[in-house]
Design an enzyme around this catalytic site. Structure first.
Site, mmCIF file in Angstrom:
data_model
loop_
_atom_site.group_PDB
_atom_site.id
_atom_site.type_symbol
_atom_site.label_atom_id
_atom_site.label_comp_id
_atom_site.label_asym_id
_atom_site.label_seq_id
_atom_site.Cartn_x
_atom_site.Cartn_y
_atom_site.Cartn_z
ATOM 1 N N VAL A 1 0.823 -1.204 0.000
ATOM 2 C CA VAL A 1 0.000 0.000 0.000
ATOM 3 C C VAL A 1 0.861 1.260 0.000
ATOM 4 C CG1 VAL A 1 -0.274 0.292 2.511
ATOM 5 C CG2 VAL A 1 -2.094 0.994 0.958
ATOM 6 N N GLY B 1 -6.053 -6.197 1.155
ATOM 7 C CA GLY B 1 -6.400 -5.258 2.219
ATOM 8 C C GLY B 1 -5.410 -4.108 2.256
ATOM 9 N N GLU B 2 -5.174 -3.579 3.423
ATOM 10 C CA GLU B 2 -4.242 -2.467 3.664
ATOM 11 C C GLU B 2 -4.770 -1.126 3.151
ATOM 12 O OE1 GLU B 2 -0.406 -3.308 1.981
ATOM 13 O OE2 GLU B 2 -0.153 -5.188 3.080
ATOM 14 N N GLY B 3 -5.726 -1.147 2.228
ATOM 15 C CA GLY B 3 -6.157 0.060 1.541
ATOM 16 C C GLY B 3 -5.727 0.065 0.091
#
Length: 347
Positions: free
Chosen positions: A97, A314-316
């Site tokens: 990310v 995930g993570e953004g």
């Protein structure tokens, strides 16, 4: 703070919506030729109460991190210590990310709302810890109502501070080993979907682990007797889920678009929607996660994801990748000539 935030969430501005639709019809392109981007630009105009709406730059990503007591049930092969290790990686700028955020010019803030380990202070890391991880949702409520409220308010405060600091779009991020399990439970609880249909493979698990995960989610949802969204969050959610719900609600109250990442954000968005249905107007689905629960949640919210790349990190990451698309949709209203101004014949 929660009541004040919910009270501040208003419907889209009808005049700005009408103006944006009219402008789209005058631009030098066939009406409807930009598909979902036209509808998005109109919605963002209504959200901002202005046509054209502000270009969503600069943007800020908040990664909310927390651990989960349900990890003890063997729902993931990853050790719980990875949550704290990945937080350190985010802060050091070494995660996927971070690379995506540098490409998109997005500021990254990491927020500890419930990491089990004690984290060393660092630039870019906010200490908003409510407790050191949730309880095991398979045997007792993951949080007390008070803890859930504190996490919600932590997310609200982060959103408020980022917008006060100049952010014109907020992006959701998360980190928490085992957090797809509470995500599936939240999605099943809020949408009444079959727990087995919304429980995915998370970071990658074998069939035996998946069956155990489905059983945990099913048991938690079947045993859930709560109608209040906060009580649902407290029973089967995570601290990062609650914080994300608050973050989303505050974005809606401040009339700033919030780009959702994957299944964790989608499950938190369901909680935000349950608390304030009008908050969905501020939500932009960045991408369709490979986690099945994400599609169910987005369908329930009537949000169409902007990209579908099979992501499940995930993570953004998906939210950051989608941001230039959101900005492009708005920039069209700012920069594209009309038929009259360009001297182009209209049909």
């Amino acid at each position: 703070m929660l009541n004040e935030t919910i009270a501040a969430i208003r419907p889209l501005d009808d005049e700005a919506v009408a103006a944006a639709r009219a402008l789209q019809a005058r631009l030098t392109k066939p009406m409807g030729s930009l598909g979902a981007l036209e509808a998005l630009s109109v919605r963002l105009a209504g959200l901002a109460g202005a046509c054209p709406p502000p270009i969503p730059e600069p943007a800020a990503l908040a990664i909310f991190a927390g651990d989960h007591g349900v990890h003890e049930q063997g729902v993931t092969p990853w050790p719980q210590e990875v949550t704290a290790q990945m937080v350190a990686n985010f802060v050091a700028g070494g995660a996927v990310v971070n690379a995506f955020a540098r490409q998109a010019g997005v500021r990254v803030t990491v927020v500890d709302v419930g990491v089990k380990a004690t984290l060393d202070p660092a630039e870019g890391l906010l200490d908003r810890k409510v407790r050191a991880g949730t309880r095991d949702l398979s045997v007792e409520p993951a949080m007390t109502r008070e803890e859930a409220l504190r996490a919600i308010e932590a997310g609200m405060q982060v959103a408020e501070d980022l917008v006060a600091g100049g952010a014109r779009a907020l992006l959701t991020g998360d980190m928490g080993i085992a957090n797809t399990t509470p995500s599936a439970a939240l999605i099943a609880a809020f949408t009444h979907a079959d727990p087995a249909a919304v429980t995915g493979l998370g970071t990658g698990i074998d069939s035996e682990t998946h069956a155990r995960k489905v059983a945990v989610v099913t048991s938690a949802v079947v045993g859930l007797h709560a109608d209040d969204p906060i009580d649902v969050l407290a029973a089967v959610g995570g601290l990062e889920h609650a914080a994300l719900a608050g973050y989303i609600l505050k974005a809606a109250a401040l009339r700033v678009p919030v780009v959702l990442d994957g299944v964790i954000a989608a499950s938190a968005a369901l909680a935000a929607h349950a608390l304030a249905p009008l908050s969905v107007s501020a939500m932009v689905a960045g991408h369709r996660s490979a986690e099945p629960g994400a599609t169910v949640a987005l369908g329930y919210l009537e949000l169409e994801p902007l990209v579908d790349l099979g992501l499940r990190l995930g993570e953004g990451t998906g939210a950051v990748l989608a941001l230039p698309i959101v900005a492009s949709a708005v920039r069209v209203l700012h920069e594209v000539a009309t038929f009259d101004s360009a001297g182009v014949a209209h049909k």
